[in-house]
Design a protein around this motif. Structure first.
Motif, PDB file in Angstrom:
ATOM      1  N   THR A   1      -4.676   6.866  -4.749  1.00 54.86           N
ATOM      2  CA  THR A   1      -4.095   7.937  -3.946  1.00 54.86           C
ATOM      3  C   THR A   1      -2.847   7.432  -3.270  1.00 54.86           C
ATOM      4  O   THR A   1      -2.625   6.233  -3.128  1.00 54.86           O
ATOM      5  CB  THR A   1      -5.080   8.439  -2.867  1.00 54.86           C
ATOM      6  N   ASP A   2      -2.019   8.380  -2.835  1.00 54.44           N
ATOM      7  CA  ASP A   2      -0.766   8.020  -2.128  1.00 54.44           C
ATOM      8  C   ASP A   2      -1.042   7.638  -0.702  1.00 54.44           C
ATOM      9  O   ASP A   2      -1.935   8.022  -0.078  1.00 54.44           O
ATOM     10  CB  ASP A   2       0.210   9.198  -2.140  1.00 54.44           C
TER      11      ASP A   2
ATOM     12  N   GLN B   1      -3.051  -4.114  -9.230  1.00 58.17           N
ATOM     13  CA  GLN B   1      -2.253  -3.787 -10.420  1.00 58.17           C
ATOM     14  C   GLN B   1      -3.146  -3.602 -11.643  1.00 58.17           C
ATOM     15  O   GLN B   1      -2.911  -2.716 -12.469  1.00 58.17           O
ATOM     16  CB  GLN B   1      -1.175  -4.848 -10.655  1.00 58.17           C
ATOM     17  N   ALA B   2      -4.189  -4.400 -11.775  1.00 62.39           N
ATOM     18  CA  ALA B   2      -5.126  -4.243 -12.888  1.00 62.39           C
ATOM     19  C   ALA B   2      -5.926  -2.956 -12.726  1.00 62.39           C
ATOM     20  O   ALA B   2      -6.210  -2.268 -13.711  1.00 62.39           O
ATOM     21  CB  ALA B   2      -6.061  -5.448 -12.971  1.00 62.39           C
ATOM     22  N   TRP B   3      -6.303  -2.637 -11.498  1.00 64.13           N
ATOM     23  CA  TRP B   3      -7.022  -1.397 -11.205  1.00 64.13           C
ATOM     24  C   TRP B   3      -6.198  -0.197 -11.690  1.00 64.13           C
ATOM     25  O   TRP B   3      -6.686   0.667 -12.409  1.00 64.13           O
ATOM     26  CB  TRP B   3      -7.294  -1.303  -9.713  1.00 64.13           C
ATOM     27  N   ARG B   4      -4.955  -0.177 -11.274  1.00 67.34           N
ATOM     28  CA  ARG B   4      -4.069   0.934 -11.639  1.00 67.34           C
ATOM     29  C   ARG B   4      -3.831   0.972 -13.146  1.00 67.34           C
ATOM     30  O   ARG B   4      -3.886   2.045 -13.756  1.00 67.34           O
ATOM     31  CB  ARG B   4      -2.754   0.823 -10.887  1.00 67.34           C
ATOM     32  N   SER B   5      -3.613  -0.177 -13.755  1.00 70.36           N
ATOM     33  CA  SER B   5      -3.399  -0.240 -15.205  1.00 70.36           C
ATOM     34  C   SER B   5      -4.610   0.233 -15.995  1.00 70.36           C
ATOM     35  O   SER B   5      -4.476   0.725 -17.111  1.00 70.36           O
ATOM     36  CB  SER B   5      -3.035  -1.667 -15.640  1.00 70.36           C
TER      37      SER B   5
ATOM     38  N   ARG C   1       0.837  -1.200   0.000  1.00 67.93           N
ATOM     39  CA  ARG C   1       0.000   0.000   0.000  1.00 67.93           C
ATOM     40  C   ARG C   1       0.872   1.250   0.000  1.00 67.93           C
ATOM     41  O   ARG C   1       0.586   2.217  -0.713  1.00 67.93           O
ATOM     42  CB  ARG C   1      -0.952   0.000   1.199  1.00 67.93           C
ATOM     43  N   LYS C   2       1.942   1.226   0.767  1.00 71.14           N
ATOM     44  CA  LYS C   2       2.848   2.371   0.816  1.00 71.14           C
ATOM     45  C   LYS C   2       3.544   2.562  -0.527  1.00 71.14           C
ATOM     46  O   LYS C   2       3.676   3.685  -1.008  1.00 71.14           O
ATOM     47  CB  LYS C   2       3.884   2.172   1.925  1.00 71.14           C
ATOM     48  N   ARG C   3       3.965   1.485  -1.151  1.00 65.40           N
ATOM     49  CA  ARG C   3       4.672   1.557  -2.429  1.00 65.40           C
ATOM     50  C   ARG C   3       3.769   2.013  -3.567  1.00 65.40           C
ATOM     51  O   ARG C   3       4.140   2.867  -4.363  1.00 65.40           O
ATOM     52  CB  ARG C   3       5.267   0.189  -2.769  1.00 65.40           C
ATOM     53  N   ASP C   4       2.547   1.438  -3.643  1.00 65.01           N
ATOM     54  CA  ASP C   4       1.701   1.628  -4.814  1.00 65.01           C
ATOM     55  C   ASP C   4       0.520   2.570  -4.616  1.00 65.01           C
ATOM     56  O   ASP C   4      -0.085   3.007  -5.585  1.00 65.01           O
ATOM     57  CB  ASP C   4       1.156   0.274  -5.290  1.00 65.01           C
TER      58      ASP C   4
END
Length: 133
Positions: free
Chosen positions: A132-133, A122-126, A50-53
């Motif tokens: 959010t950060d 990862q699919a969500w982000r793609s 969560r912190k990384r992505d």
């Protein structure tokens, strides 16, 4: 003789069996359901990921090792969001593997509308969905 019990299966086989028991959702379907208030997104990724992505805005963060205790509507340690067994839950992990096993575990608790996100965070982000950060 292999030395393994007859019921032993490979993880790929187990995932196939588990996923056959419910309909998984793609990122855009999950996004629409959450925005419409029709589903609760539950992020089970561990803190370092969560912190990384980043995070999915509005997703409830419940690490995998607490999931059943926090979402059991009859449990003493449930979250306020765990209102009843008819709750539609979409479990999100990093890539869509652990979430399948988690959704199946929720089914065992009677949360039969639980499912998971194909491809995970990862699919969500793609897909270009909000993060959010």
């Amino acid at each position: 003789m292999s030395g393994f019990p007859e019921q032993t299966v490979r993880i790929d086989t187990l995932l196939e069996r588990v996923r056959a028991g419910y309909d998984r959702v793609d990122p855009h379907t999950a996004y629409r359901a959450a925005r419409a208030g029709e589903a609760l997104l539950v992020d089970i990724r561990y803190a370092a990921l969560r912190k990384r992505d980043g995070l999915i805005p509005g997703a409830l963060v419940v690490e995998r090792n607490e999931l059943e205790w926090r979402l059991d509507p009859l449990g003493d340690h449930r979250l306020p969001e765990a209102t009843d067994h008819d709750l539609r839950i979409i479990v999100v992990c990093n890539e869509g593997y652990a979430s399948s096993l988690a959704a199946e575990s929720l089914h065992r608790l009677g949360l039969t509308r639980a499912t998971d996100l194909v491809g995970g965070f990862q699919a969500w982000r793609s897909a270009g969905l909000p993060v959010t950060d």
